[in-house]
Enzyme design. Structure first.
Site, short mmCIF file in Angstrom:
data_model
loop_
_atom_site.label_atom_id
_atom_site.label_comp_id
_atom_site.label_asym_id
_atom_site.label_seq_id
_atom_site.Cartn_x
_atom_site.Cartn_y
_atom_site.Cartn_z
N CYS A 164 -3.36 -7.13 5.04
CA CYS A 164 -2.73 -7.06 6.36
C CYS A 164 -3.51 -6.25 7.38
O CYS A 164 -3.07 -6.11 8.52
CB CYS A 164 -1.30 -6.52 6.22
SG CYS A 164 -0.25 -7.60 5.21
N HIS A 201 1.95 -0.12 12.88
CA HIS A 201 2.05 -1.23 11.93
C HIS A 201 3.51 -1.65 11.85
O HIS A 201 3.82 -2.83 11.92
CB HIS A 201 1.52 -0.80 10.56
CG HIS A 201 1.50 -1.91 9.56
ND1 HIS A 201 0.65 -2.99 9.66
CD2 HIS A 201 2.23 -2.12 8.43
CE1 HIS A 201 0.85 -3.81 8.64
NE2 HIS A 201 1.81 -3.31 7.88
N GLU A 205 3.61 5.82 7.90
CA GLU A 205 2.79 5.94 9.10
C GLU A 205 3.33 6.98 10.07
O GLU A 205 2.57 7.58 10.82
CB GLU A 205 2.56 4.59 9.77
CG GLU A 205 3.75 3.89 10.33
CD GLU A 205 3.32 2.59 11.04
OE1 GLU A 205 2.25 2.57 11.68
OE2 GLU A 205 4.07 1.61 10.95
N HIS A 222 5.77 -10.47 10.99
CA HIS A 222 4.56 -9.97 10.34
C HIS A 222 3.73 -11.16 9.87
O HIS A 222 4.04 -11.79 8.86
CB HIS A 222 4.96 -9.08 9.16
CG HIS A 222 3.81 -8.34 8.53
ND1 HIS A 222 2.50 -8.57 8.88
CD2 HIS A 222 3.79 -7.38 7.56
CE1 HIS A 222 1.72 -7.77 8.16
NE2 HIS A 222 2.48 -7.05 7.36
N PHE A 236 -1.60 -4.29 1.65
CA PHE A 236 -1.59 -4.27 0.20
C PHE A 236 -3.03 -4.08 -0.31
O PHE A 236 -3.98 -4.64 0.23
CB PHE A 236 -1.03 -5.58 -0.36
CG PHE A 236 0.47 -5.70 -0.26
CD1 PHE A 236 1.26 -4.66 0.22
CD2 PHE A 236 1.10 -6.87 -0.67
CE1 PHE A 236 2.63 -4.78 0.30
CE2 PHE A 236 2.48 -7.00 -0.60
CZ PHE A 236 3.25 -5.96 -0.12
#
Length: 418
Positions: A165, A305, A316, A342, A401
């Protein structure tokens, strides 16, 4: 290094103007899945694009040859080059390069073709004679870069960056490095993914990463909200034309923003897990700021994100505090995934586009659906409505990931003008 052209295909409307309209108005493009019957899945919502490839100039042969994600990339690349004002036919083709990010490649075509060659899963030994003649193109994501390179006549470096991602951030970061080191003069860079398919939904269902809030799809994506329960899968692309600042000025190009700093790190920890202290993302942010020669206090907005999972949002938040210190509490933060979902490898580039548009318009897009803040996420997440303010520098980050953590700083080019 500056951006002189861009085009976005995102849920809610094809084209950069439609994309910005959605974000600045705080509208959401999440809905129940329409691409296939999702009844068997735990999560049945997605952020889909209403996209007609023929309406955007693709021929029947191109549509047959290319996966949906490749179609997105070609249409966006054509728009970005046109937007830049570059006539690529007049440039040295060996000095034009392409980098395209993608997390999952030609998922939709692979899913469909496997269903055919396996007779809907009934055959243990698949029958290859039923495979699409372009099946090989679907197996090798490098075909995405090939299609874009063919379109723009690029004979310089051409590659696909696949880092989960963070692919959309990393592909642009890599393109910047290629210009900086002198390998290319112009890079067409961005990312694309079209992952809304049964196999992708099944994979995320298995780890309960996507939201089961299918009874209210419009409000299903809730980053930083205490009631969030997973992300909403999306699709899309953003492609940019990148060149060196002085070169762009010499040809009188419109300059959207400077890519002032970039860094990526790995947590070397867990395939899907994140350390709660956010140390690796904080390190990437610090290095990106150092490359930009900027203090943390120069950041006017953080494009997070913000996936909408408790683990990520808290991770984050900790990274912002660790890297920006007290300034983190004074800096607006938002997640556009609340509106466009996403899109895996594509989202990093889409978020770069959102960051550039925030600079262009002096507007911070909101975090939609944020009504009940998570007490552990205690920064200013710009709930519900966009905010007008001066935006000269933006920090955008990604987490993927495999432990990937990337950060990029975008700024008004006048900041470094003599």
């Amino acid at each position: 290094m500056v951006v002189t052209g861009m085009e976005v295909l995102a849920p809610g409307g094809v084209g950069t103007d439609n994309f910005w309209s959605l974000l600045s108005e705080g509208r959401t493009a999440t809905r129940g899945i329409t691409f296939f019957d999702p009844a068997q899945f735990r999560s049945r919502v997605a952020a889909e694009i209403d996209f007609d490839p023929y309406a955007h100039g693709l021929t029947p042969q191109e549509v047959r040859r290319m996966d949906r994600a490749a179609q997105f990339a070609v249409v966006a690349a054509r728009g970005a080059v046109a937007d830049s004002g570059l006539d690529t036919d007049t440039l040295d083709p060996y000095r034009i390069g392409v980098t395209i990010g993608s997390a999952v490649g030609a998922t939709m075509s692979l899913d469909e073709d496997y269903r055919v060659v396996s007779d809907a899963g009934r055959l243990d030994l698949v029958d290859h004679t039923y495979a699409d003649p372009f099946f090989y193109n679907y197996f090798v994501p490098s075909s995405f870069a090939t299609e874009v390179a063919r379109l723009v006549g690029a004979q310089g470096p051409s590659s696909v960056v696949s880092a989960g991602c963070t692919s959309g951030l990393d592909s642009v970061g890599y393109a910047v490095e290629l210009i900086r080191e002198g390998t290319a003069d112009v890079m067409v860079a961005g990312a694309t993914d079209a992952p809304i398919s049964p196999i992708t939904m099944a994979c995320f269902d298995a780890i309960k990463a996507t939201t089961p809030r299918h009874d209210d799809p419009e409000h299903a994506s809730r980053p930083f909200d205490d009631t969030r329960n997973g992300f909403v899968l999306g699709e899309g692309t953003a492609v940019f034309v990148l060149e060196e600042l002085e070169s762009a000025r010499r040809r009188g190009a419109r300059i959207y923003a400077e890519i002032a700093g970039y860094a990526t790190r790995s947590n070397a920890y867990h395939m899907t897990g994140l350390r709660p202290d956010g140390a690796e993302m904080a390190e990437a942010i610090t290095v990106a700021l150092d490359e930009a020669r900027m203090n943390p206090t120069a950041i006017d907005y953080i494009n997070a994100h913000g996936s909408g999972t408790k683990q990520n949002d808290r991770h984050e938040t900790a990274a912002f505090k660790r890297s920006l210190g007290e300034h983190a509490y004074r800096t607006p933060v938002s997640s556009i995934k609340s509106m466009v979902g996403h899109s895996l490898g594509a989202i990093g580039s889409i978020e770069i586009a959102a960051s550039i548009l925030a600079i262009q318009h002096d507007v911070v897009p909101p975090t939609a659906n944020l009504h009940t803040p998570d007490p552990q996420c205690d920064l200013d997440y710009v709930p519900l409505n966009a905010r007008e303010q001066i935006v000269d520098a933006v920090l955008t980050v990604g987490s993927g990931f495999g432990g990937f953590q990337s950060a990029m700083v975008l700024a008004q080019p006048e900041r470094n003008a003599a």
